[in-house]
Design a protein around this motif. Sequence first.
Motif, PDB file in Angstrom:
ATOM      1  N   TRP A 380      29.132  55.314 -27.514  1.00 31.72           N
ATOM      2  CA  TRP A 380      29.074  53.856 -27.415  1.00 31.72           C
ATOM      3  C   TRP A 380      29.746  53.368 -26.134  1.00 31.72           C
ATOM      4  O   TRP A 380      29.288  52.428 -25.494  1.00 31.72           O
ATOM      5  CB  TRP A 380      29.776  53.244 -28.642  1.00 31.72           C
ATOM      6  CG  TRP A 380      28.915  53.260 -29.882  1.00 31.72           C
ATOM      7  CD1 TRP A 380      27.775  53.967 -30.081  1.00 31.72           C
ATOM      8  CD2 TRP A 380      29.147  52.512 -31.068  1.00 31.72           C
ATOM      9  NE1 TRP A 380      27.266  53.731 -31.317  1.00 31.72           N
ATOM     10  CE2 TRP A 380      28.106  52.823 -31.967  1.00 31.72           C
ATOM     11  CE3 TRP A 380      30.134  51.627 -31.486  1.00 31.72           C
ATOM     12  CZ2 TRP A 380      28.003  52.275 -33.241  1.00 31.72           C
ATOM     13  CZ3 TRP A 380      30.048  51.070 -32.765  1.00 31.72           C
ATOM     14  CH2 TRP A 380      28.996  51.391 -33.634  1.00 31.72           C
ATOM     15  N   THR A 381      30.843  53.994 -25.798  1.00 33.56           N
ATOM     16  CA  THR A 381      31.545  53.601 -24.575  1.00 33.56           C
ATOM     17  C   THR A 381      30.655  53.792 -23.347  1.00 33.56           C
ATOM     18  O   THR A 381      30.600  52.924 -22.466  1.00 33.56           O
ATOM     19  CB  THR A 381      32.828  54.427 -24.426  1.00 33.56           C
ATOM     20  OG1 THR A 381      33.648  54.252 -25.575  1.00 33.56           O
ATOM     21  CG2 THR A 381      33.597  54.012 -23.184  1.00 33.56           C
ATOM     22  N   HIS A 475      36.230  52.881 -20.756  1.00 36.37           N
ATOM     23  CA  HIS A 475      37.113  52.613 -21.893  1.00 36.37           C
ATOM     24  C   HIS A 475      37.722  51.210 -21.805  1.00 36.37           C
ATOM     25  O   HIS A 475      37.833  50.509 -22.822  1.00 36.37           O
ATOM     26  CB  HIS A 475      38.224  53.665 -21.964  1.00 36.37           C
ATOM     27  CG  HIS A 475      37.793  54.965 -22.558  1.00 36.37           C
ATOM     28  ND1 HIS A 475      37.198  55.963 -21.800  1.00 36.37           N
ATOM     29  CD2 HIS A 475      37.840  55.421 -23.850  1.00 36.37           C
ATOM     30  CE1 HIS A 475      36.905  56.989 -22.584  1.00 36.37           C
ATOM     31  NE2 HIS A 475      37.285  56.694 -23.830  1.00 36.37           N
ATOM     32  N   ASN A 476      38.086  50.777 -20.607  1.00 34.91           N
ATOM     33  CA  ASN A 476      38.647  49.435 -20.453  1.00 34.91           C
ATOM     34  C   ASN A 476      37.623  48.363 -20.807  1.00 34.91           C
ATOM     35  O   ASN A 476      37.956  47.332 -21.407  1.00 34.91           O
ATOM     36  CB  ASN A 476      39.138  49.228 -19.022  1.00 34.91           C
ATOM     37  CG  ASN A 476      40.400  50.013 -18.719  1.00 34.91           C
ATOM     38  OD1 ASN A 476      41.173  50.334 -19.635  1.00 34.91           O
ATOM     39  ND2 ASN A 476      40.622  50.328 -17.440  1.00 34.91           N
ATOM     40  N   LEU A 478      35.169  48.580 -22.965  1.00 35.34           N
ATOM     41  CA  LEU A 478      34.975  48.520 -24.413  1.00 35.34           C
ATOM     42  C   LEU A 478      36.208  47.957 -25.123  1.00 35.34           C
ATOM     43  O   LEU A 478      36.086  47.111 -26.025  1.00 35.34           O
ATOM     44  CB  LEU A 478      34.655  49.912 -24.947  1.00 35.34           C
ATOM     45  CG  LEU A 478      34.207  49.978 -26.415  1.00 35.34           C
ATOM     46  CD1 LEU A 478      32.878  49.252 -26.596  1.00 35.34           C
ATOM     47  CD2 LEU A 478      34.083  51.422 -26.875  1.00 35.34           C
ATOM     48  N   HIS A 479      37.383  48.377 -24.684  1.00 37.10           N
ATOM     49  CA  HIS A 479      38.612  47.946 -25.370  1.00 37.10           C
ATOM     50  C   HIS A 479      38.947  46.492 -25.087  1.00 37.10           C
ATOM     51  O   HIS A 479      39.562  45.835 -25.915  1.00 37.10           O
ATOM     52  CB  HIS A 479      39.783  48.843 -24.966  1.00 37.10           C
ATOM     53  CG  HIS A 479      39.618  50.266 -25.452  1.00 37.10           C
ATOM     54  ND1 HIS A 479      40.322  51.314 -24.911  1.00 37.10           N
ATOM     55  CD2 HIS A 479      38.849  50.790 -26.441  1.00 37.10           C
ATOM     56  CE1 HIS A 479      39.975  52.431 -25.535  1.00 37.10           C
ATOM     57  NE2 HIS A 479      39.083  52.141 -26.471  1.00 37.10           N
ATOM     58  N   HIS A 480      38.559  45.992 -23.921  1.00 40.23           N
ATOM     59  CA  HIS A 480      38.831  44.607 -23.592  1.00 40.23           C
ATOM     60  C   HIS A 480      37.644  43.700 -23.900  1.00 40.23           C
ATOM     61  O   HIS A 480      37.607  42.542 -23.480  1.00 40.23           O
ATOM     62  CB  HIS A 480      39.198  44.466 -22.104  1.00 40.23           C
ATOM     63  CG  HIS A 480      40.520  45.071 -21.764  1.00 40.23           C
ATOM     64  ND1 HIS A 480      40.678  46.414 -21.480  1.00 40.23           N
ATOM     65  CD2 HIS A 480      41.766  44.541 -21.668  1.00 40.23           C
ATOM     66  CE1 HIS A 480      41.945  46.681 -21.196  1.00 40.23           C
ATOM     67  NE2 HIS A 480      42.641  45.552 -21.322  1.00 40.23           N
ATOM     68  N   ARG A 481      36.672  44.274 -24.631  1.00 42.30           N
ATOM     69  CA  ARG A 481      35.527  43.495 -25.138  1.00 42.30           C
ATOM     70  C   ARG A 481      34.684  42.880 -24.016  1.00 42.30           C
ATOM     71  O   ARG A 481      34.103  41.808 -24.160  1.00 42.30           O
ATOM     72  CB  ARG A 481      35.994  42.403 -26.079  1.00 42.30           C
ATOM     73  CG  ARG A 481      36.680  42.961 -27.316  1.00 42.30           C
ATOM     74  CD  ARG A 481      37.093  41.855 -28.266  1.00 42.30           C
ATOM     75  NE  ARG A 481      37.750  42.407 -29.440  1.00 42.30           N
ATOM     76  CZ  ARG A 481      38.220  41.670 -30.438  1.00 42.30           C
ATOM     77  NH1 ARG A 481      38.103  40.337 -30.421  1.00 42.30           N
ATOM     78  NH2 ARG A 481      38.819  42.251 -31.479  1.00 42.30           N
TER      79      ARG A 481
END
Length: 488
Positions: A380-381, A475-476, A478-481
């Motif tokens: 997904w990332t 990753h940033n 995905l994690h920060h939307r």
Amino acid sequence: MNIGDNCNRRPKEGVSDENDDESCSSDRETKKKDLNGIITSLMLLEEQGNGDRDEQNDKFHGEKSIMESTRNKKARTVLELHSNLQDYYSEIEETGRVKRKKSRVTAAATVSETEKQSPNGGSGKCESGQGQGQQRRLWVKERSNAWWDECNRPDYPESEFKKAFRMSKSTFELICEELNAVVAKEDTTLRNAIPVRQRVAVCIWRLATGEPLRLVSKRFGLGISTCHKLVLEVCSAIRSVLMPKYLQWPTEDNLRKIKQDYESISGIPNVVGSMYTTHIPIIAPKISVAAYFNKRHTERNQKTSYSITVQGVVDPTGVFTDVCIGWPGSMTDEQVLEKSALFQRAKNGGLLNGVWVVGSSGYPLMDWVLVPYKQQQLTWTQHAFNEKIGEIQRVAKEAFGRLKGRWSCLQKRTEVKLQDLPVVLGACCVLHNICEMKNEGIDPESTTEAVDDEMVAEDAMRSVSSLKARDAIAHNLLHHRFAGTAFL
């Protein structure tokens, strides 16, 4: 021991003298006959050898005489042929001289008749000039330039002018002013110079419509060769005068704004450009045909295609900041990148340290080139990252679509020679930038989609550090939307 010795010794041995004399006489006769036979044989052999030598000499002299006769015949034939050719060419030259003389006489008679009827009428005009007391004349074919005179009127509708030249009157005037010092010509005693506005208009209309020179000639009332010369001259002036001003790598202040704009579009930081490579169709060249053969377009269109490449880096507004033009169409995006000046500057000068230029899957992952994930099974990332990379790539594709939409000559197999084509393509990129900077819109019907079959780079990854940096960015996002949900 010989026979004579035997005859001399036998009396001492007590043998009768009579028998000895008869035996010695018989031996001498036999020896004499043998010697005579040998001499006769030698004489016969000598005569036979002389006969063979005479026969060989006769044969050699016969062959020699035949060869000399054949050579003489060939020499006479060549001389006769040369003489006939000389006569033939002399006759042709004489015939041509007579025809030229007749044509001059006919032309002089026609001019005289036209001047008697109407000095300024007929199918042509005679321009004259006065210099040092002697009048000179030049016969010029009269052509109608009514269409250009109509476009050149101050009250000509703005919409019609923009439809014809892909820009407003004010932008057209700006280009004419910028090129005036380079393009302007002086009047001569033979004819008046073509105005700068008309020179620039010929070039821009030709690039905008892609029409053949025959139609350009009819539109502007100029000769076909004159139009061809004007297009190349103005394109060369645009590339030499306007390119350093309107197509250049951004300054530090502009780079900061470009980074902010791209980050607002995708969420990816430190992006300074979106890179794309397109193909321009050409007529099959006379040399190095295989190098310009475009296999992908040939397979897709079911028609043999040849092309050259245009690699461009654009900012968020679609303005080109770097271009690489003219490499053969058989080269991949990766190979074109390696040949570009941008690659050399990044490799040797550290131009792109700490920043990214986003490219498609046809480019390799490098310390300064950011590309999407290319494997079949993605997380997904990775899907989210590719989605955002696609948004940046869309900026470059749309810019190339507007470039080809404005300048229709890029969509057709052009009449321009291969060695002159980079100059014309460079001029199109500069004019595109001017139109984008002046917010010159483009007719939606004229916009085209840049379709170029991409190939995965052979050396997909050239830097381990860039691989880790790409994973961190993914990753940033995905994690920060920042990542979208189109992949779901």
